[in-house]
Design a protein around this motif. Structure first.
Motif, mmCIF file in Angstrom:
data_model
loop_
_atom_site.group_PDB
_atom_site.id
_atom_site.type_symbol
_atom_site.label_atom_id
_atom_site.label_comp_id
_atom_site.label_asym_id
_atom_site.label_seq_id
_atom_site.Cartn_x
_atom_site.Cartn_y
_atom_site.Cartn_z
ATOM 1 N N GLN A 1 0.823 -1.209 0.000
ATOM 2 C CA GLN A 1 0.000 0.000 0.000
ATOM 3 C C GLN A 1 0.859 1.261 0.000
ATOM 4 O O GLN A 1 0.350 2.361 -0.236
ATOM 5 C CB GLN A 1 -0.973 -0.016 1.185
ATOM 6 C CG GLN A 1 -1.856 -1.263 1.237
ATOM 7 C CD GLN A 1 -2.440 -1.659 -0.114
ATOM 8 O OE1 GLN A 1 -3.199 -0.896 -0.700
ATOM 9 N NE2 GLN A 1 -2.086 -2.834 -0.615
ATOM 10 N N SER A 2 2.159 1.121 0.222
ATOM 11 C CA SER A 2 3.083 2.265 0.114
ATOM 12 C C SER A 2 3.618 2.413 -1.302
ATOM 13 O O SER A 2 4.503 3.219 -1.545
ATOM 14 C CB SER A 2 4.241 2.108 1.099
ATOM 15 O OG SER A 2 5.058 1.003 0.740
ATOM 16 N N ARG A 3 3.107 1.585 -2.229
ATOM 17 C CA ARG A 3 3.389 1.670 -3.665
ATOM 18 C C ARG A 3 4.736 1.101 -4.081
ATOM 19 O O ARG A 3 5.225 1.381 -5.165
ATOM 20 C CB ARG A 3 3.250 3.120 -4.183
ATOM 21 C CG ARG A 3 1.871 3.700 -3.958
ATOM 22 C CD ARG A 3 1.706 5.094 -4.549
ATOM 23 N NE ARG A 3 0.373 5.599 -4.276
ATOM 24 C CZ ARG A 3 -0.690 5.327 -5.029
ATOM 25 N NH1 ARG A 3 -0.568 4.561 -6.093
ATOM 26 N NH2 ARG A 3 -1.878 5.820 -4.706
#
Length: 206
Positions: A102-104
């Motif tokens: 989710q932090s890419r």
């Protein structure tokens, strides 16, 4: 972000309910929310093929593009079980990797694992796909590497023989697994060259 906890009602699910187009649905209240469904990259192989050494080099070199993690850091009593597939251990890693995504930045998980241990798990739905790069080694060289390890790692001859059998099984079945695993021979290759080959493999797929 724990993807198994609903962002609206706060209830926790035992397994993710993933819908098409990377949407999670809460089984309790029906709330739906999007998440990043990235690929997971596993650098795997029998013990002694160079995974941990390569991981140390890649962690810094790829820090701007990937999160490189050593699987054994979670090999603790609370996550072990008596089953051959170590399901709590594997599931915890998949949940952790999906949260990091989710932090890419995609996760590179370095440790001994094969597709039949990850692909059937409910948490597999949190990933676009899982790609496997398996480090291999000549059996005589592999045995010598294991015999040269510190005593605290407890590599006695029966355990070495077991690992050699596992390595032979990997070589024979990697191409027919679902998904198939890519093999990379580290027998006569300097560790920095192996690390570069792994980095190229990752960049081609990311």
């Amino acid at each position: 972000m724990n993807l198994l906890i609903c962002e609206r009602c706060g209830e926790r699910a035992d397994r993710p309910q993933v819908e098409p187009e990377a949407v999670i649905r809460c089984a309790h209240c029906g709330h739906r929310w999007p998440f990043l469904r990235l690929p997971l990259f596993c650098v795997t192989g029998p013990s002694g093929t160079g995974k941990s050494t390569v991981q140390r080099l890649l962690a810094t070199e790829l820090a701007d593009r990937f999160v490189v993690l050593e699987q054994d850091v979670l090999w603790v009593a609370g996550l072990r079980d008596d089953g051959a597939e170590h399901r709590p251990f594997r599931s915890t890693w998949l949940r952790m990797a999906a949260m990091i995504h989710q932090s890419r930045r995609p996760v590179v998980l370095c440790g001994t694992v094969v597709p039949p241990e990850l692909e059937p798990l409910p948490e597999r739905a949190l990933f676009e796909r899982i790609d496997y790069l398996c480090l291999t080694c000549d059996p005589d060289v592999l045995a010598a590497r294991l015999r040269g390890r510190p005593k605290w790692r407890e590599w006695d001859e029966p355990r070495i023989a077991e690992m050699l059998d596992y390595a032979a099984w990997i070589d024979a079945t990697a191409a027919t697994m679902d998904p198939p695993m890519t093999l990379l021979d580290t027998t006569d290759v300097p560790v920095d060259e192996t690390a570069r080959a792994v980095a190229r493999w990752l960049d081609e797929r990311a």
